[in-house]
Write an enzyme that holds these catalytic residues in place. Sequence first.
Site, short mmCIF file in Angstrom:
data_model
loop_
_atom_site.label_atom_id
_atom_site.label_comp_id
_atom_site.label_asym_id
_atom_site.label_seq_id
_atom_site.Cartn_x
_atom_site.Cartn_y
_atom_site.Cartn_z
N SER A 183 -61.76 -35.46 -16.87
CA SER A 183 -62.27 -35.00 -18.16
C SER A 183 -63.10 -36.13 -18.75
O SER A 183 -63.91 -36.75 -18.05
CB SER A 183 -61.10 -34.60 -19.07
OG SER A 183 -61.53 -34.21 -20.34
N LYS B 221 -65.86 -30.30 -21.58
CA LYS B 221 -64.69 -31.15 -21.40
C LYS B 221 -63.53 -30.70 -22.29
O LYS B 221 -62.36 -30.82 -21.90
CB LYS B 221 -65.04 -32.61 -21.64
CG LYS B 221 -66.01 -33.18 -20.59
CD LYS B 221 -65.48 -33.01 -19.17
CE LYS B 221 -66.38 -33.66 -18.13
NZ LYS B 221 -65.86 -33.49 -16.75
N TYR C 246 -71.89 -30.74 -23.27
CA TYR C 246 -70.99 -31.53 -22.42
C TYR C 246 -69.63 -31.66 -23.08
O TYR C 246 -68.59 -31.47 -22.43
CB TYR C 246 -71.59 -32.91 -22.16
CG TYR C 246 -70.71 -33.80 -21.31
CD1 TYR C 246 -70.69 -33.67 -19.93
CD2 TYR C 246 -69.88 -34.76 -21.88
CE1 TYR C 246 -69.88 -34.47 -19.14
CE2 TYR C 246 -69.06 -35.56 -21.11
CZ TYR C 246 -69.07 -35.41 -19.74
OH TYR C 246 -68.25 -36.21 -18.96
#
Length: 273
Positions: free
Chosen positions: A134, A152, A148
């Site tokens: 992660s 995650k 992004y």
Amino acid sequence: MAKTIFITGASRGFGKIWAKALLDRGDQVAATARNLDHLNDLVTEYGSKILPIQLDVTDRAASFAAVQKAADHFGHIDVLINNAGYGLFGTIEENTEAEVRQQFETNVFGLLWVTQATLPIMRQQGHGHIIQVSSILGVVTLPNLGIYNATKFAVEGLSETLASEVKDMGINITLVEPNGFATDWAGASAVQSTQLPAYDGVRAAFAKGMENPDTFGIPEATTPAILKLIDAPQPPLRLFLGKVALPFAKQVYEQKLAEWHEWQDVSNAAHGK
């Protein structure tokens, strides 16, 4: 005792560094890459200890076939490291539909497909360890990386849930959450959206925040932590990599808690009874 590790995104960055470290200590590694030429040096050096597999993790059928190929070749898979992924730079307004979909296809769905492919093998074995790469940006956010961040955060929710589902099957789940490191994640591996002048100030502030040389760790320094994690009899659900991550997370969560408490009366009234 030597382990068998399946690792995605092994052509560069963390993936290649960790694959080499695992091979150096005698583990067997199934290493995936979209371009197998990037693994030639490891094949030359380690021979039969490494099984190179061409894989685009966004292809679900190919992901299942790759995992099965590794299991058939080595007889088992002790550890899965879901490392494949990349960064998409740009503000939310700047990100195109194609860029957003591809970011989720790789960072979320690709990780999910490989995880789903590996779980039946680990369940049958009665043991296994799935390490999801992660990011600190799955815990807190930064501007100019919104999509992004979102991928995650999705990996965090998916993996925390999975941990509760397989805890009695001998399968451990760990979310590895690196802060910034001096890999090519922000370079050749990254995608940059077309910029709108309205966000020049946001980008300038973001760039200024990245100027501190202490912000980015040394990628090779993560190796002992990964080896210790793999060898741990009771691995943690979450592990930060780097010294920046924990202070950053504490600062943000203190702010979140303060705001939740400030609005608690409103929250309680919304319960209705």
